[in-house]
Design an enzyme around this catalytic site. Sequence first.
Site, mmCIF file in Angstrom:
data_model
loop_
_atom_site.group_PDB
_atom_site.id
_atom_site.type_symbol
_atom_site.label_atom_id
_atom_site.label_comp_id
_atom_site.label_asym_id
_atom_site.label_seq_id
_atom_site.Cartn_x
_atom_site.Cartn_y
_atom_site.Cartn_z
ATOM 1 N N ASP A 198 -1.105 -5.089 -1.785
ATOM 2 C CA ASP A 198 -1.759 -4.086 -0.948
ATOM 3 C C ASP A 198 -1.170 -4.229 0.458
ATOM 4 O OD1 ASP A 198 -3.357 -2.712 0.801
ATOM 5 O OD2 ASP A 198 -5.266 -3.463 0.032
ATOM 6 N N LYS A 224 -2.203 5.277 8.011
ATOM 7 C CA LYS A 224 -2.139 4.033 8.785
ATOM 8 C C LYS A 224 -0.730 3.752 9.279
ATOM 9 C CE LYS A 224 -6.173 1.937 6.673
ATOM 10 N NZ LYS A 224 -6.698 0.982 5.692
HETATM 11 C C1 LIG Z 1 -7.341 0.874 4.631
HETATM 12 C C2 LIG Z 1 -7.125 -0.113 3.578
HETATM 13 C C3 LIG Z 1 -7.230 0.219 2.222
HETATM 14 C C4 LIG Z 1 -7.649 1.585 1.763
HETATM 15 O O1 LIG Z 1 -6.799 2.560 2.274
HETATM 16 P P1 LIG Z 1 -7.190 4.114 2.191
HETATM 17 O O2 LIG Z 1 -6.199 4.748 3.116
HETATM 18 O O3 LIG Z 1 -8.597 4.233 2.654
HETATM 19 O O4 LIG Z 1 -7.001 4.532 0.776
HETATM 20 C C5 LIG Z 1 -6.972 -0.769 1.295
HETATM 21 N N1 LIG Z 1 -6.614 -2.003 1.676
HETATM 22 C C6 LIG Z 1 -6.499 -2.352 2.963
HETATM 23 C C7 LIG Z 1 -6.075 -3.733 3.319
HETATM 24 C C8 LIG Z 1 -6.749 -1.429 3.959
HETATM 25 O O5 LIG Z 1 -6.656 -1.774 5.236
#
Ligand SMILES: *Cc1c(COP(=O)(O)O)cnc(C)c1O
Length: 405
Positions: A198, A224
């Site tokens: 992730d 992000k």
């Molecule tokens: C933001 C985040 C997610 C989820 O991302 P989405 O854009 O809401 O799908 C998963 N893991 C981490 C570490 C995150 O910061």
Amino acid sequence: MINIDKIRADFPILSEKVYGKDLVYFDNGATTHKPQVVIDAVSDFYAKYNSNIHRGSYYLSNISTQMYENARQKVQKFINAKSEKEVIFTKGTTEGLNLIASSFGSLLHKGDEIIISTMEHHANIVPWQMLRDRVGIDLKIIPLVDDFQLDLEAFANLITEKTKLVSVVHVSNTLGVVNPIEKIIEIAHYKGVPVLIDAAQSIQHKKIDVQELDCEFLVFSGHKIYAETGIGVLYGKQEWLEKLPPYQGGGDMIKDVSFEKTEFADLPFKFEAGTTNFVGAHSIAVAIDYLENIGLDKIEEYERKLYDYAYEKLSKIEDIELYATSKSNRISAISFNVKGVHHFDIGSMLDKFGIAVRTGTHCTQPLVNSIGIQGTVRASFSFYNTFKEIDYFIEILPRVINMFK
Ligand SMILES: *Cc1c(COP(=O)(O)O)cnc(C)c1O
């Protein structure tokens, strides 16, 4: 060094006022703002090229298809995937994780094991629990040792011949801890287990090379990384993606359909059912260009200085509790609490001074509860933040604390 004045001028929202004060945006872990080039690219797309991809035999559709596939190549180069077939556009990190939990999960049986860590975002917990309830897999959790480090010895011992996948977060969105994914991948591979990373909180802060990492899967979100929301990326090694069944069924992911039987399309289209967010995909390509123009090495260096500066100053404020103290492996997010004051009160009062931070569990409730607390205040930084903003934050914070004393 980066040219901070020029960079800030690229982000129109940074000159907005809140309650008549300058906006100090320290919630980049939740979402990032968009540079004007990304905003323009989205509006230009709709103004000049809009038409559905992979469908038309006409001029505009060919252009939008080309832009979509160019975006895929841009992502491929950015993460150094071997082939563009290994880049799947999704809605975001959450969908990428659900895709793997569903498609990979459909190959699993009762008693098979998935390993995640204590530090996971809910998006890397809940899909596996849903799979557990559906199929009867076991979910195992890598514990923490001192200072919020993953316990690698315990991790190695968790792996059995029933372990089918390890799915871990690269950088904790709550603590800013950078996990040693190189080691995790090495340990897992030694036992023949594939790894999903992730990268939602790392891809925008440091260079990622999927071939060097050798992970089987990696996911991140567009919003992000300074692009649009509703778009994200799943990287998967081709041999693995070939093995997995499709996630959703529909248009664009098929070769041949009759009422008796459907033949699925080749990669990457097999995993892209229906009309995707093709404009969002283009926005990722433009955001990548923007980041590469500044230079990811320069971004990482500057953000690290900002982070260390903020951490150092915060640690000197009375009654502040900080987490994860090892300086060498933190980026992006700092979580803290003030003794005797609720995190939400601190956040709401900082807001009145124009400072945007996040409070609560940050979608990592098991992690936060494992510390024995209910939530934190989190400040998370981007390269468009400044030392001056941190000075202002550090000046205001004790005043805010005093209001509750
Ligand atoms: C933001 C985040 C997610 C989820 O991302 P989405 O854009 O809401 O799908 C998963 N893991 C981490 C570490 C995150 O910061």
